[in-house]
Scaffold this active site. Structure first.
Site, mmCIF file in Angstrom:
data_model
loop_
_atom_site.group_PDB
_atom_site.id
_atom_site.type_symbol
_atom_site.label_atom_id
_atom_site.label_comp_id
_atom_site.label_asym_id
_atom_site.label_seq_id
_atom_site.Cartn_x
_atom_site.Cartn_y
_atom_site.Cartn_z
ATOM 1 N N ASP A 39 21.575 -61.237 37.870
ATOM 2 C CA ASP A 39 21.556 -60.345 39.046
ATOM 3 C C ASP A 39 20.458 -60.733 40.028
ATOM 4 O OD1 ASP A 39 19.649 -59.462 37.195
ATOM 5 O OD2 ASP A 39 19.980 -57.339 37.605
ATOM 6 N N GLY A 127 18.080 -51.615 25.376
ATOM 7 C CA GLY A 127 18.878 -52.523 26.176
ATOM 8 C C GLY A 127 20.117 -51.892 26.767
ATOM 9 N N SER A 131 16.192 -46.296 31.271
ATOM 10 C CA SER A 131 15.336 -46.044 32.437
ATOM 11 C C SER A 131 16.162 -45.918 33.708
ATOM 12 C CB SER A 131 14.290 -47.153 32.594
ATOM 13 O OG SER A 131 14.900 -48.416 32.759
ATOM 14 N N GLU A 163 11.288 -49.839 39.467
ATOM 15 C CA GLU A 163 10.918 -50.885 38.511
ATOM 16 C C GLU A 163 10.061 -51.966 39.177
ATOM 17 O OE1 GLU A 163 12.231 -50.697 35.330
ATOM 18 O OE2 GLU A 163 13.753 -49.148 35.632
ATOM 19 N N ASP A 175 21.210 -52.756 36.460
ATOM 20 C CA ASP A 175 21.186 -51.533 35.666
ATOM 21 C C ASP A 175 21.585 -50.317 36.492
ATOM 22 O OD1 ASP A 175 20.279 -53.270 33.775
ATOM 23 O OD2 ASP A 175 18.220 -52.528 33.764
ATOM 24 N N TYR A 225 9.659 -61.162 30.800
ATOM 25 C CA TYR A 225 10.709 -61.019 31.805
ATOM 26 C C TYR A 225 10.276 -61.631 33.134
ATOM 27 C CZ TYR A 225 14.538 -58.707 34.330
ATOM 28 O OH TYR A 225 15.660 -58.452 35.076
#
Length: 392
Positions: A39, A127, A131, A163, A175, A225
């Site tokens: 993404d 996962g 959030s 985030e 997400d 990440y």
């Protein structure tokens, strides 16, 4: 956990605060089916919303103080919207405070203090994007309570902003996008350059997705990440010099990447190989499912996990073992880690009639090695976020 319903949630709110909620909303968790870490590389993702949801309700109050109760563990939280620049707390309030901050950045001035409540059956740190479900549910409830009108894509970007800007995690839009745009009984194929759902993709009837938790919680803020994203950006910058049309890894073909291998640091090459391979697998999956080739689709899931393990290095021993079991226990057509990685969940594609037996066998084998029986969910594909009616 007893089944959560809108009525029971709203009653708990009224019992706790002594007054009814003025606004409420729910948003689902999500599963990344294919398209791992694509993404933020402006690529393609095949994902779905799940039936597991987070609910958020609130009632505006005078002043600037915001009180929250999380009915999962009865944790009580507090923050003040007059001090949005304070460092985020290490609890669920950071997602709500971050969302308020994102809305204020967008010029929203109507938000006052409020009393709020959270309820959720989306597994934490697994996962499935608990959030994002909380961010979106809170955003939709805030929209009703304070007359905020934003396009759906902008709500997704606001959640992403929580985030990126507040928590310091350089995530993409997947997400929140999946939580908002999910369609019951269908996966969605999304393009993250244009930020749109291209089309829905049906899984042929008779198959189920079994989610098996590795029981290793992943905390993306503390994981590598951000390093992975930097590796992808390094690879894209080098490839852009070789291929002028390249704006992001989504623009690179596997053939172009192979030809440029010697020009890239090995680590950057491997990260790019994973992302380019994932974009390719997403588009292959659409064609295979359109032709009813579920076995071919399942093999793509296995291929994706192997790339995560070898090229992107965002797997874990627990995740690898669950996928190894998927290869050896009859009944599974494909399996892979799902989400950011570094722990969390695996998804397993099985025939619907075999799902419970398969899940039990994997769970027992996992317990023999890991000394813990994993959390298992036989998932159904749910709808995206929506408001919960409240009595006015």
């Amino acid at each position: 956990m007893a089944e959560i319903t809108n009525a029971s949630f709203l009653k708990k709110f009224q019992d706790f605060y002594g007054v009814p909620a003025a606004a409420a909303a729910q948003a689902p968790g999500r599963l990344e089916i294919l398209g791992n870490h694509t993404d933020y590389n402006q690529g393609f993702v095949l994902s779905c919303a799940v039936a597991q949801t987070t609910r958020f309700a609130l009632r505006p109050v005078p002043g600037t103080t915001c009180r929250l109760i999380d009915f999962r563990d009865n944790a009580r939280m507090l923050f003040d919207i007059s001090d949005l620049n304070a460092a985020p707390d290490r609890n669920g309030s950071r997602y709500i405070k971050g969302m308020v901050k994102e809305l204020v950045k967008r010029g929203i001035k109507s938000i006052t203090g409020f009393d709020a409540a959270i309820e959720s059956c989306v597994p934490l740190s697994a996962g499935m994007s608990s959030s994002a479900a909380l961010e979106v549910a809170a955003g939709y409830a805030l929209a009703q309570a304070f007359q905020i009108d934003l396009p759906k894509v902008e709500w997704a970007r606001a959640g992403q902003g929580v985030e990126n800007n507040y928590l310091g995690l350089h995530t993409g839009l997947l997400d929140q996008f999946s939580s908002i745009f999910g369609k019951k009984d269908a996966m969605i194929l999304s393009d993250f350059r244009t930020a749109e759902v291209l089309r829905t993709v049906a899984l042929p009837p008779g198959y189920a997705i079994v989610v098996i938790n590795s029981m290793k919680k992943h905390n993306l803020v503390d994981s590598e990440y951000n390093t992975r994203r930097a590796d992808c950006e390094e690879a894209a910058a080098i490839l852009q010099k070789l291929y002028p049309g390249v704006k992001a890894l989504r623009d690179v073909s596997l053939e172009q990447l192979a030809a440029a291998k010697e020009k890239l640091p090995l680590r950057a090459y491997r990260r790019a190989l994973h992302v380019v391979g994932e974009c390719t697998r997403v588009m292959q999956a659409e064609k295979l499912l359109g032709n009813g080739d579920v076995a071919g689709f399942g093999q793509l899931l296995f291929d994706s996990h192997e790339s995560s393990r070898v090229n992107f290095e965002n797997s874990s021993p627990e995740l690898d073992y669950l996928v190894e079991l998927a290869h050896t226990i009859p009944g599974c057509l494909g399996a892979r880690l799902s989400g950011g990685g570094f722990g969390g969940i695996t998804i397993h594609l099985v025939k619907e009639g075999d799902a419970e037996v398969y899940a039990q066998r994997v769970g027992e084998a996992f317990k023999l090695q890991q000394k813990v029986f994993p959390e298992i969910i036989i998932c159904s594909i749910g709808d995206g976020a929506r408001a919960i009616p409240v009595e006015k």
